[in-house]
Design a protein around this motif. Structure first.
Motif, PDB file in Angstrom:
ATOM      1  N   GLU A 101       5.623  37.842  74.101  1.00 20.70           N
ATOM      2  CA  GLU A 101       5.620  38.327  72.721  1.00 20.70           C
ATOM      3  C   GLU A 101       6.608  39.490  72.541  1.00 20.70           C
ATOM      4  O   GLU A 101       7.051  40.083  73.518  1.00 20.70           O
ATOM      5  CB  GLU A 101       4.213  38.819  72.353  1.00 20.70           C
ATOM      6  CG  GLU A 101       3.977  40.231  72.865  1.00 20.70           C
ATOM      7  CD  GLU A 101       2.579  40.453  73.386  1.00 20.70           C
ATOM      8  OE1 GLU A 101       1.847  41.167  72.709  1.00 20.70           O
ATOM      9  OE2 GLU A 101       2.241  39.909  74.457  1.00 20.70           O
TER      10      GLU A 101
ATOM     11  N   GLY B 218      13.177  45.675  71.131  1.00 11.94           N
ATOM     12  CA  GLY B 218      12.848  46.838  71.955  1.00 11.94           C
ATOM     13  C   GLY B 218      14.067  47.509  72.539  1.00 11.94           C
ATOM     14  O   GLY B 218      14.254  48.721  72.395  1.00 11.94           O
TER      15      GLY B 218
ATOM     16  N   ASP C 180      -7.068  34.607  59.281  1.00 10.54           N
ATOM     17  CA  ASP C 180      -6.826  35.582  60.353  1.00 10.54           C
ATOM     18  C   ASP C 180      -5.506  35.309  61.066  1.00 10.54           C
ATOM     19  O   ASP C 180      -4.708  36.220  61.283  1.00 10.54           O
ATOM     20  CB  ASP C 180      -7.973  35.545  61.370  1.00 10.54           C
ATOM     21  CG  ASP C 180      -9.188  36.296  60.858  1.00 10.54           C
ATOM     22  OD1 ASP C 180      -9.044  36.972  59.808  1.00 10.54           O
ATOM     23  OD2 ASP C 180     -10.270  36.202  61.472  1.00 10.54           O
TER      24      ASP C 180
ATOM     25  N   LYS D 293       5.733  44.228  81.677  1.00 10.17           N
ATOM     26  CA  LYS D 293       5.660  42.837  81.218  1.00 10.17           C
ATOM     27  C   LYS D 293       6.319  41.894  82.215  1.00 10.17           C
ATOM     28  O   LYS D 293       5.825  40.814  82.489  1.00 10.17           O
ATOM     29  CB  LYS D 293       6.420  42.720  79.898  1.00 10.17           C
ATOM     30  CG  LYS D 293       5.532  42.429  78.704  1.00 10.17           C
ATOM     31  CD  LYS D 293       6.408  42.163  77.508  1.00 10.17           C
ATOM     32  CE  LYS D 293       6.143  43.171  76.423  1.00 10.17           C
ATOM     33  NZ  LYS D 293       7.185  43.153  75.404  1.00 10.17           N
TER      34      LYS D 293
ATOM     35  N   GLU E  53      -1.945  37.517  61.220  1.00 12.92           N
ATOM     36  CA  GLU E  53      -1.216  37.852  62.446  1.00 12.92           C
ATOM     37  C   GLU E  53       0.266  37.499  62.311  1.00 12.92           C
ATOM     38  O   GLU E  53       1.139  38.288  62.672  1.00 12.92           O
ATOM     39  CB  GLU E  53      -1.798  37.096  63.644  1.00 12.92           C
ATOM     40  CG  GLU E  53      -2.988  37.788  64.277  1.00 12.92           C
ATOM     41  CD  GLU E  53      -3.638  36.923  65.342  1.00 12.92           C
ATOM     42  OE1 GLU E  53      -2.897  36.170  66.020  1.00 12.92           O
ATOM     43  OE2 GLU E  53      -4.873  36.970  65.466  1.00 12.92           O
TER      44      GLU E  53
ATOM     45  N   LEU F 239       6.271  41.458  59.538  1.00 10.25           N
ATOM     46  CA  LEU F 239       6.425  42.829  59.040  1.00 10.25           C
ATOM     47  C   LEU F 239       6.857  43.762  60.165  1.00 10.25           C
ATOM     48  O   LEU F 239       7.614  44.710  59.940  1.00 10.25           O
ATOM     49  CB  LEU F 239       5.105  43.312  58.420  1.00 10.25           C
ATOM     50  CG  LEU F 239       4.722  42.602  57.119  1.00 10.25           C
ATOM     51  CD1 LEU F 239       3.310  42.962  56.716  1.00 10.25           C
ATOM     52  CD2 LEU F 239       5.701  42.966  56.010  1.00 10.25           C
TER      53      LEU F 239
END
Lengths: 235, 458
Positions: free
Chosen positions: B420, B425, B283, B371, B287, B293
């Motif tokens: 994160e 962005g 798992d 954030k 992640e 990706l």
């Protein structure tokens, strides 16, 4: 060609996977097989066109880039031959325009590589179990009642005040009881966004909706599936 | 074979330069002009010479005709015996065309009007031979019917033309040679400069991107060209450095999750025993891969935007509705983080944009604001005059010296490293705004930080 075992507890459907990457094709066949479907795998477009015209499949998973005949031409040919089997197009081409092109060619859904196999399985289920009766205006699950005409939601007879988006979200889930709905599906179908926000916005929205409809019960009507999405599961 | 033949017919390089070719064209023009000039001079001089000769001939013919009839023959003999060069000659013919005096075989074809005309005569030479000569001649018929002819050979005129054409040759040949020499010199100089430029280009092509094309310092055409190529090289060098930086950053950002992934898998291979342990490792690994990706997907999107392929979605976008929707999308998240969200969508107004993309840009800024605003802080999304979209928050903002850098791909201001995100962005926002021709401005305020999207294109 390979057919996977049918599991007895679900309605088995015939799915044709047209993908030339053998590893990916095998994984797709296995995950759909796990879902109880009979999977046929083909590696090139031309053979797939003949097979899907000749045999009745319930769903096609078609890669866009195929030897012989590319995926979109395959779908176009099928639609010309009046074959209306739902098609899920999978492609490495992720640009928005490419997605639009895929749907225009006759695809029913478009999934960009790389994708999670659970995402693919959820989309396959969604296409196979498309909401049948769209004229239904009242959904009732246990204590929860949604009236599409009066735009109201009640729990145990008491009105629940929902924002328009929350109403849409709940309606989408209630139309698909017991079915895995991924975050990407919600973004695409409820919010109609073509991008994935970075933060777990969807979870926050679901959380807020949950607090409104669950009324402090132990078990939520909306169950989170780790890392994937949500299932509306009435008691 | 063909190539070999073509090579054997190849002119020497200096003959094929533009400089040499224009020297040739210049020489040809010079030759043409000179020829024209000399032709004019020759014609004019010939005309004037001929007119003078003609009037002399006419006067002489008239003078002879005025002599008493008996003395005409003797006069002719007397007159022309003196002319040693025997350029001018004359003859007297009887009424029936027989030669009475002088040295012409037969009367020429000529109007007997006393005017000079061009004709040919058969002249009697010493020793009894005859010669056909081109002449200007004037003839008059006497009262008794005899014919007087006075003629002068045109050899003089031919001589004049010959002299002029000799002068032409003497003047023209050095002129042509001079033009050829000048052309060759210019051509060799141009070739030397082109060779110097070629050497510079060869060095640059071998990887020395700091190299520039030489300049002769005369700001001629070649210098101007070299200057603009140098400017282009400067821009390419800058971009190369940027791409290299981006490439390094991409490699770094991909290597970090991949090395985590690798060690986690290796650890599981060594230590995990039970299926649940393996599952947990798998798992986490998925992640990490998804993060990797995600970076690649974001890069591809930025690439797609930067190539400017996407313009189809442009239309009128209602700014107030867009702001309300963005605020609605982030309100629950802000609430969950204990941040107050304010929205002032302003009066209804439209901007020309791709709605999905502009929305994505706003959402990206909003995402950052939510954030970075501290718990208990606030985020404000508002429409400003311009029109502009302002995303303000009570967070620390971005230091002035880092503002340029944060817009570049993969840069993350250090204090936020723990948060994160792919670090792409803002690059995505910039790419979207650039596609629209919109601009981005950021500033720290007394109460926090504000980023403006200026929606007036241009």
């Amino acid at each position: 060609m390979q057919a996977s075992q049918r599991s007895p507890d679900t309605v088995s459907k015939r799915v044709l996977v047209v993908e030339d990457d053998e590893t990916l094709a095998a994984e797709i066949a296995l995950v759909l097989g796990d879902g109880g479907h009979a999977v046929t795998s083909l590696g090139d477009g031309r053979t797939a066109l003949e097979a899907s015209s000749a045999e009745p499949f319930d769903l096609l998973v078609v890669d866009r880039m195929l030897p012989g005949l590319d995926g979109l031409s395959l779908v176009e040919h099928l639609r010309e031959r009046q074959v209306h089997t739902p098609v899920l197009v999978i492609s490495a081409l992720g640009a928005v325009d490419e997605r639009v092109r895929g749907l225009k060619a006759g695809g029913d859904d478009y999934l960009t590589k790389p994708f999670a196999l659970v995402e693919l399985a959820a989309r396959v289920e969604a296409l196979l179990r498309r909401p049948q009766d769209t004229r239904q205006t009242v959904f009732r699950f246990g204590p929860l009642v949604m009236d599409l005409v009066s735009r109201t939601v009640m729990r145990d007879g008491a009105d629940i005040d929902l924002l328009p988006r929350e109403f849409q979200l709940l309606e989408y889930l209630m139309r698909r009881p017991g079915q895995l709905v991924t975050r990407a599906m919600l973004l695409q179908d409820v919010w109609q966004y073509r991008f994935v926000p970075k933060t777990n916005l969807i979870d926050v929205h679901i959380g807020k909706l949950r607090r409104k409809i669950d009324a402090g019960g132990d078990t939520s009507l909306i169950v989170s599936v780790r890392g994937t999405g949500f299932v509306f599961s009435p008691p | 074979m063909c190539a070999a033949q073509a090579l054997s017919f190849r002119l020497p390089d200096f003959l094929r330069t533009a400089a040499f070719r224009s020297a040739l064209v210049g020489a040809a023009c010079f030759v043409a002009a000179t020829l024209l000039l000399f032709a004019l001079i020759g014609w004019q001089a010939g005309q004037s010479l001929m007119q003078r000769r003609d009037s002399l001939l006419e006067q002489e013919a008239a003078a002879i005709a005025r002599e008493p009839a008996s003395g005409v023959g003797a006069d002719i003999a007397r007159r022309y015996a003196r002319d040693l060069h025997r350029i001018t000659f004359a003859a007297l013919f009887t009424r029936d065309g027989r030669l009475e005096a002088g040295d012409m075989v037969a009367p020429p074809v000529l109007a007997a009007d006393g005017m000079a005309h061009h004709t040919t005569v058969q002249r009697l030479l010493e020793g009894g031979e005859t010669a056909k000569i081109d002449v200007r001649a004037a003839s008059l018929r006497l009262r008794d019917g005899r014919l007087v002819v006075v003629a002068r050979g045109t050899a003089e005129l031919d001589e004049l033309h010959q002299v002029i054409s000799q002068a032409l040759q003497i003047g023209l040949i050095p002129g042509i040679l001079l033009a050829l020499v000048a052309g060759t010199v210019a051509s060799l100089r141009a070739m030397a400069r082109v060779a110097a430029i070629n050497r510079s280009i060869a060095r640059i092509m071998q990887g020395d991107f700091s190299g520039r094309l030489p300049s002769s310092g005369t700001s001629d055409t070649l210098d101007q060209l070299a200057a603009s190529v140098n400017r282009m090289l400067g821009e390419i060098e800058r971009l190369m450095a940027e791409v290299k930086g981006v490439g390094d950053n991409i490699a770094h950002d991909l290597r970090t999750p991949l090395s985590r992934l690798r060690s986690r898998l290796e650890g599981a291979r060594l230590r995990a025993r039970e299926p649940p342990e393996f599952r947990a490792v798998i798992d986490r690994s998925i992640e990490d891969l998804d993060q990797t990706l995600g970076v690649i997907t974001a890069l591809l999107r930025i690439g797609e935007l930067e190539s400017g392929r996407r313009r189809a979605g442009f239309g009128s976008v209602s700014l107030d509705a867009l702001l309300r929707e963005a605020a609605d999308l982030y309100a629950p998240l802000a609430e969950e983080r204990g941040i107050t969200m304010h929205v002032s969508p302003g009066p209804p107004q439209d901007v020309q944009a791709d709605r999905d993309l502009l929305f994505e840009a706003v959402v990206n800024l909003l995402d950052n604001a939510v954030k970075f605003a501290p718990a208990g802080g606030w985020v404000r999304l508002s429409a400003e005059p311009g029109p502009a979209i302002r995303v303000a928050d009570s967070g620390p903002g971005i230091a002035a010296n880092e503002r340029e850098a944060v817009l570049k791909r993969f840069y993350r201001a250090d204090p936020s490293r723990h948060i994160e995100g792919s670090g792409l962005g803002l690059s995505l926002v910039v790419a979207i705004l650039r596609l629209h021709g919109f601009s981005l401005a950021m500033r720290n305020t007394d109460i926090g930080f504000a980023i403006d999207i200026n929606c007036s294109a241009g």
